[in-house]
Scaffold this motif. Structure first.
Motif, PDB file in Angstrom:
ATOM      1  N   ILE A  91       7.704  35.749 -17.248  1.00  0.00           N
ATOM      2  CA  ILE A  91       6.890  34.890 -16.395  1.00  0.00           C
ATOM      3  C   ILE A  91       5.473  35.444 -16.254  1.00  0.00           C
ATOM      4  CG2 ILE A  91       6.600  34.062 -14.011  1.00  0.00           C
ATOM      5  CD1 ILE A  91       9.620  33.760 -13.863  1.00  0.00           C
ATOM      6  N   ARG A  92       5.359  36.757 -16.200  1.00  0.00           N
ATOM      7  CA  ARG A  92       4.055  37.389 -16.026  1.00  0.00           C
ATOM      8  C   ARG A  92       3.273  37.489 -17.336  1.00  0.00           C
ATOM      9  NH1 ARG A  92       4.704  42.888 -12.815  1.00  0.00           N
ATOM     10  NH2 ARG A  92       2.435  42.772 -13.045  1.00  0.00           N
ATOM     11  N   SER A  93       3.918  37.131 -18.450  1.00  0.00           N
ATOM     12  CA  SER A  93       3.235  37.187 -19.736  1.00  0.00           C
ATOM     13  C   SER A  93       2.133  36.137 -19.790  1.00  0.00           C
ATOM     14  CB  SER A  93       4.241  36.956 -20.862  1.00  0.00           C
ATOM     15  OG  SER A  93       3.629  37.072 -22.117  1.00  0.00           O
ATOM     16  N   LYS A  94       1.244  36.267 -20.763  1.00  0.00           N
ATOM     17  CA  LYS A  94       0.066  35.394 -20.826  1.00  0.00           C
ATOM     18  C   LYS A  94       0.113  34.411 -21.992  1.00  0.00           C
ATOM     19  CE  LYS A  94      -2.879  38.859 -18.613  1.00  0.00           C
ATOM     20  NZ  LYS A  94      -4.087  39.699 -18.733  1.00  0.00           N
ATOM     21  N   GLY A  95       1.279  34.295 -22.628  1.00  0.00           N
ATOM     22  CA  GLY A  95       1.390  33.306 -23.694  1.00  0.00           C
ATOM     23  C   GLY A  95       0.681  33.667 -24.970  1.00  0.00           C
ATOM     24  N   GLN A  96       0.492  34.963 -25.212  1.00  0.00           N
ATOM     25  CA  GLN A  96      -0.205  35.387 -26.425  1.00  0.00           C
ATOM     26  C   GLN A  96       0.759  35.423 -27.595  1.00  0.00           C
ATOM     27  OE1 GLN A  96      -1.534  38.957 -24.477  1.00  0.00           O
ATOM     28  NE2 GLN A  96      -3.673  38.326 -24.649  1.00  0.00           N
ATOM     29  N   LEU A  97       0.339  34.893 -28.720  1.00  0.00           N
ATOM     30  CA  LEU A  97       1.239  34.735 -29.855  1.00  0.00           C
ATOM     31  C   LEU A  97       1.254  35.925 -30.799  1.00  0.00           C
ATOM     32  CD1 LEU A  97       0.560  31.015 -30.815  1.00  0.00           C
ATOM     33  CD2 LEU A  97       2.648  31.965 -29.869  1.00  0.00           C
ATOM     34  N   SER A 185       9.813  29.084 -18.592  1.00  0.00           N
ATOM     35  CA  SER A 185      11.147  28.484 -18.566  1.00  0.00           C
ATOM     36  C   SER A 185      12.210  29.517 -18.910  1.00  0.00           C
ATOM     37  CB  SER A 185      11.222  27.313 -19.555  1.00  0.00           C
ATOM     38  OG  SER A 185      10.272  26.327 -19.248  1.00  0.00           O
ATOM     39  N   SER A 186      11.956  30.311 -19.949  1.00  0.00           N
ATOM     40  CA  SER A 186      12.907  31.346 -20.350  1.00  0.00           C
ATOM     41  C   SER A 186      13.050  32.397 -19.256  1.00  0.00           C
ATOM     42  CB  SER A 186      12.442  32.008 -21.653  1.00  0.00           C
ATOM     43  OG  SER A 186      12.349  31.064 -22.695  1.00  0.00           O
TER      44      SER A 186
END
Length: 202
Positions: A91-97, A185-186
């Protein structure tokens, strides 16, 4: 056991495996952020964990849990805490691929998959409730258990690997916003699974 019983077990196993749970969530999240290889290492770790569960089942799952007593509760709580921690981290991640932007778990992806499967409620369901229903009382118990356990492992490997390949390939076209949605979501799913595991008791 009869062929019909074996086929029925395989169908039930597929239904259990394809429903996303803690294991699938971790595989998808790592495949998105680190690539297919990371997800497949998670899959390998889960298979090692399933071997441990099968050994416990052969020794007698119910008697093993009773013998372990409070230590089984400690393992359950530790597993629940780990799932919640993973969920919060997602949840705290920033969505970096990019792989460079994401930190691999301590101990590696294989060990992470191994730890997650040991606390996965699905495995308790499979070895504690599902498999015993398909074992013939007139047959050899250990051999039947090994057959069904190995069959479940094969099914889990196939479908979990498909999740890893699908998520790994999707990472190249998913936007940061969509990855962020998957991560949140995960993370919520993992936290929910951890809370359920912690509160359900033995």
């Amino acid at each position: 056991m009869t062929l019909e019983a074996y086929i029925a077990f395989c169908i039930a196993a597929i239904a259990i495996v394809i429903v996303p749970g803690p294991t699938v969530t971790i595989i998808i999240a790592n495949s998105l952020k680190h690539g297919t290889r990371a997800g497949l290492l998670n899959v390998a770790g889960t298979q090692a964990g399933l071997l441990v569960w099968m050994a416990i089942a052969i020794a007698g799952l119910a008697s093993a849990i009773t013998y372990m007593g409070v230590w089984f509760d400690v393992l359950r709580i530790a597993g629940a805490a780990y799932l919640i921690w993973l969920g919060i981290k997602l949840i705290r991640s920033k969505g970096q691929l990019t792989a460079a932007a994401a930190t691999a778990p301590r101990g590696g992806f294989f060990f992470q998959g191994f730890v997650v499967i040991l606390s996965n409620p699905k495995v308790l369901l499979v070895f504690g409730a599902l498999i015993p229903q398909f074992i013939s009382k007139d047959g050899d118990y250990p051999n039947q258990l090994v057959l069904l356990g190995l069959s479940f492992m094969v099914i889990a490997t196939v479908f979990d690997s498909l999740y890893a390949f699908a998520a790994g390939n999707a990472g190249s076209w998913l936007s940061q916003k969509r990855v962020r949605f998957v991560e949140v979501s995960s993370g919520l799913c993992l936290i929910g699974g951890g809370l359920w595991l912690a509160l359900r008791g033995r």
